[in-house]
Design a protein around this motif. Structure first.
Motif, PDB file in Angstrom:
ATOM      1  N   PRO A  52      10.574  -2.540   3.235  1.00 60.56           N
ATOM      2  CA  PRO A  52       9.596  -2.879   4.280  1.00 60.56           C
ATOM      3  C   PRO A  52       8.482  -1.852   4.400  1.00 60.56           C
ATOM      4  N   GLN A  53       7.273  -2.357   4.574  1.00 58.58           N
ATOM      5  CA  GLN A  53       6.091  -1.517   4.709  1.00 58.58           C
ATOM      6  C   GLN A  53       5.412  -1.822   6.043  1.00 58.58           C
ATOM      7  N   TYR A  54       4.795  -0.792   6.608  1.00 59.30           N
ATOM      8  CA  TYR A  54       4.119  -0.925   7.893  1.00 59.30           C
ATOM      9  C   TYR A  54       2.711  -0.346   7.773  1.00 59.30           C
ATOM     10  N   VAL A  55       1.788  -0.934   8.518  1.00 52.68           N
ATOM     11  CA  VAL A  55       0.407  -0.442   8.492  1.00 52.68           C
ATOM     12  C   VAL A  55      -0.009  -0.054   9.911  1.00 52.68           C
ATOM     13  N   PRO A  56      -0.846   0.972  10.048  1.00 52.88           N
ATOM     14  CA  PRO A  56      -1.272   1.420  11.378  1.00 52.88           C
ATOM     15  C   PRO A  56      -2.019   0.329  12.135  1.00 52.88           C
ATOM     16  N   CYS A  57      -1.879   0.348  13.443  1.00 50.58           N
ATOM     17  CA  CYS A  57      -2.626  -0.579  14.299  1.00 50.58           C
ATOM     18  C   CYS A  57      -3.011   0.133  15.592  1.00 50.58           C
ATOM     19  N   GLU A  58      -3.839  -0.522  16.372  1.00 49.58           N
ATOM     20  CA  GLU A  58      -4.243   0.029  17.667  1.00 49.58           C
ATOM     21  C   GLU A  58      -3.111  -0.165  18.682  1.00 49.58           C
ATOM     22  N   TYR A  59      -3.212   0.534  19.796  1.00 46.41           N
ATOM     23  CA  TYR A  59      -2.267   0.356  20.905  1.00 46.41           C
ATOM     24  C   TYR A  59      -2.283  -1.100  21.343  1.00 46.41           C
ATOM     25  N   ASP A  60      -1.104  -1.673  21.524  1.00 43.21           N
ATOM     26  CA  ASP A  60      -0.957  -3.054  21.978  1.00 43.21           C
ATOM     27  C   ASP A  60      -0.855  -3.050  23.503  1.00 43.21           C
ATOM     28  N   LYS A  61      -1.889  -3.547  24.174  1.00 44.10           N
ATOM     29  CA  LYS A  61      -1.948  -3.475  25.630  1.00 44.10           C
ATOM     30  C   LYS A  61      -0.894  -4.334  26.321  1.00 44.10           C
ATOM     31  N   ASN A  62      -0.197  -5.179  25.551  1.00 44.04           N
ATOM     32  CA  ASN A  62       0.905  -5.940  26.145  1.00 44.04           C
ATOM     33  C   ASN A  62       2.067  -5.032  26.557  1.00 44.04           C
ATOM     34  N   TYR A  63       2.127  -3.850  25.928  1.00 43.83           N
ATOM     35  CA  TYR A  63       3.140  -2.869  26.344  1.00 43.83           C
ATOM     36  C   TYR A  63       2.602  -2.149  27.580  1.00 43.83           C
ATOM     37  N   SER A  64       2.659  -2.848  28.699  1.00 45.30           N
ATOM     38  CA  SER A  64       1.961  -2.414  29.915  1.00 45.30           C
ATOM     39  C   SER A  64       2.875  -1.804  30.960  1.00 45.30           C
ATOM     40  N   LYS A  70       7.640  -0.298  17.532  1.00 44.88           N
ATOM     41  CA  LYS A  70       6.370  -0.400  16.807  1.00 44.88           C
ATOM     42  C   LYS A  70       5.922   0.928  16.216  1.00 44.88           C
ATOM     43  N   VAL A  71       6.525   2.012  16.656  1.00 41.09           N
ATOM     44  CA  VAL A  71       6.077   3.338  16.229  1.00 41.09           C
ATOM     45  C   VAL A  71       6.888   3.800  15.024  1.00 41.09           C
ATOM     46  N   LYS A  72       6.193   4.068  13.925  1.00 43.85           N
ATOM     47  CA  LYS A  72       6.819   4.558  12.694  1.00 43.85           C
ATOM     48  C   LYS A  72       6.146   5.866  12.284  1.00 43.85           C
ATOM     49  N   PRO A  78       3.662  10.150  13.854  1.00 42.24           N
ATOM     50  CA  PRO A  78       4.053   8.953  14.611  1.00 42.24           C
ATOM     51  C   PRO A  78       2.833   8.062  14.831  1.00 42.24           C
ATOM     52  N   THR A  79       2.970   6.784  14.484  1.00 45.75           N
ATOM     53  CA  THR A  79       1.826   5.881  14.487  1.00 45.75           C
ATOM     54  C   THR A  79       2.262   4.493  14.934  1.00 45.75           C
ATOM     55  N   PRO A  80       1.507   3.846  15.838  1.00 48.47           N
ATOM     56  CA  PRO A  80       1.811   2.434  16.145  1.00 48.47           C
ATOM     57  C   PRO A  80       1.518   1.576  14.917  1.00 48.47           C
ATOM     58  N   THR A  81       2.392   0.642  14.623  1.00 45.79           N
ATOM     59  CA  THR A  81       2.271  -0.122  13.385  1.00 45.79           C
ATOM     60  C   THR A  81       2.554  -1.603  13.599  1.00 45.79           C
ATOM     61  N   ILE A  82       2.177  -2.356  12.581  1.00 47.40           N
ATOM     62  CA  ILE A  82       2.619  -3.748  12.458  1.00 47.40           C
ATOM     63  C   ILE A  82       3.184  -3.918  11.052  1.00 47.40           C
TER      64      ILE A  82
END
Length: 499
Positions: free
Chosen positions: A145-157, A268-270, A276-280
């Motif tokens: 499995p591979q993950y790529v960086p993403c922006e903060y997901d505001k649903n985690y509120s 989501k953090v890998k 440490p980076t938020p990822t998808i």
């Protein structure tokens, strides 16, 4: 052990012949093949004959892919990068060679920005290439499995204020309220007014990353979930504010609040390159790899056709483990060999063309010396290691090289004399009348495009089945093969040397 090769190899020469040369040593031993073949567009920077008709191009590729398949391990995979024009043809060819059932993915890669100026294509601006991905035996291949960086997901509120306590005592709050209080403001509206919306959002994202163990969101639970989870969901809807725990054996426990599952941001953090980076999860649409500024990666330049080291890194990391064998038989400027070496893999790279100061051999020397471009800093590469560079012994190919680089008719006349005396000619050529041949050759040079016509004629004289020296001829004194090279071939071919 004679005939068993454990070193990485750079091989100069015709890739089809090279593949057959080492086929018996590496049969079933290559874990990954990545190739970026000439795209047959007619305007690529490749010095291959990149303007075949489609049938010739497909034959060219089929011959190479057929033998390449035999080199793969049973759980090995092939990645072929290709442009728009021939993607559908290549897909059908790979279906034939590998079987439709072994198709894994078609990956779309964004390779350029529409901000660039382009006048070639009359249709929409082309920004993508494709990677066709097949397994030798698909069910045996294991995806890493591979993950790529993403922006903060505001649903985690939301944030759990006391996650260290038992779930029935958990208390939670809106993350924006928590951050506003930490900044010393009574509410979110006041905080935004004083620090600005963008800065406040950035602070929330930083807080979520640093406290990913406690930050969470609520996600819907479908009717297809496990029976106990669905039953607990329905009970939870009637008792709002209470957190329920569903034990799941070997799986992660589920926490349910107000009929929804608590999903913590930590999932989501890998760790990506140690940070440490938020990822998808990686998808089959790759838009995150930069193609800008890669022309000088590895200390060699290639203005077109060069691939980013990060692209090849992803392909290697999703399909292999360190130490496994990676093959690229359209090596070009050496991106695949450079990345494989930096990641601790063995490699075989084959390239026929000469790139001068931008050759793969120079690049690999730079890699071993610890050059810091491409992925070097991300993977903490500091140099080291080794490889063997060898070359198919040229016969008629050496004459073709001379023809290609000749600049005057006088040079070509000397080459003609050499060819008539020392080359392996086509069967219909009569070398017994050199004076007559020479006078006709001079006349051709006086015509329009005379130099090019002379070069074409000289190439037609040569038997293309004798471009390189056969192993069976190695003892023939006229080829002047050194004792050192004889010993190298003996070690390379093992028992086949005397066969």
């Amino acid at each position: 052990e004679s005939g068993v090769i454990r070193e990485s190899l750079l091989i100069k020469g015709n890739n089809l012949l090279a593949l057959h040369c080492f086929k018996h040593q590496f049969m079933g031993k290559v874990k990954l093949i990545y190739i970026d073949p000439p795209y047959n567009t007619g305007n690529d920077s490749f010095k291959y004959n990149d303007n075949f008709n489609v049938a010739s191009w497909l034959t060219f590729m089929r011959n190479r892919l057929s033998v390449a398949k035999e080199l793969l391990t049973q759980d090995g995979v092939l990645f072929v990068q290709i442009g728009d024009r021939l993607e559908s043809h290549m897909r059908l060819l790979l279906d034939e060679i590998f079987g439709e059932e072994n198709f894994i993915n078609r990956i779309t890669v964004k390779t350029r920005s529409p901000s660039r100026f382009q006048t070639v294509n009359l249709g929409v601006f082309e920004v993508a290439e494709y990677i066709l991905f097949y397994g030798r035996n698909k069910p045996m291949w294991k995806y890493i499995p591979q993950y790529v960086p993403c922006e903060y997901d505001k649903n985690y509120s939301l944030v759990m204020l006391n996650r260290q306590d038992n779930p029935d005592k958990w208390k939670y709050e809106i993350i924006a309220d928590v951050v506003a209080k930490q900044l010393g403001y009574s509410d979110v509206k006041t905080a935004k007014k004083n620090v600005g919306d963008l800065s406040f959002y950035t602070m929330i994202a930083d807080y979520a990353l640093k406290n990913s163990h406690s930050v969470f969101r609520l996600t819907e639970i479908g009717d297809d979930a496990a029976k106990e989870t669905v039953e607990t969901r329905d009970v939870s809807k009637k008792t709002r504010g209470k957190i329920y725990l569903v034990k799941r054996g070997d799986n992660n426990d589920r926490y349910i609040l107000d009929g929804k599952e608590i999903t913590f941001y930590e999932k989501k953090v890998k760790s990506i390159d140690g940070k440490p980076t938020p990822t998808i999860m990686l998808t089959n649409m790759w838009t995150d790899i930069s193609w800008e500024g890669i022309a000088k990666e590895g200390g060699v330049k290639l203005s077109k056709g060069k691939k980013p080291e990060q692209l090849v890194r992803r392909i290697i990391e999703m399909s292999t483990s360190p130490g496994e064998l990676v093959l690229d038989f359209f090596l070009g400027s050496g991106t695949t060999s450079a990345v494989a070496h930096k990641l601790g893999h063995r490699f075989i790279g084959i390239e026929q063309l000469e790139y001068g100061d931008n050759d793969s051999l120079i690049r690999m020397k730079n890699v071993i010396s610890g050059e810091q471009s491409g992925i070097s800093k991300k993977v903490r590469w500091h140099g080291g290691g080794d490889f063997i560079c060898c070359e198919l012994s040229k016969y008629n190919e050496s004459f073709i090289d001379k023809i290609q680089f000749a600049k005057t008719p006088d040079e070509l006349i000397e080459i003609l004399k050499d060819i008539l005396t020392n080359s392996f000619l086509n069967w219909y050529i009569n070398p017994e009348a050199p004076e007559d041949a020479l006078s006709k050759f001079i006349e051709i040079g006086k015509s329009d495009n005379g130099l090019e016509n002379q070069k074409k004629l000289l190439c037609e004289l040569l038997n293309k089945n004798q471009l390189y020296l056969n192993l069976s001829e190695i003892e023939d004194a006229k080829f002047s093969i050194s004792d050192h090279d004889k010993e190298l071939n003996k070690q390379f071919y093992g028992d086949a040397y005397n066969a």
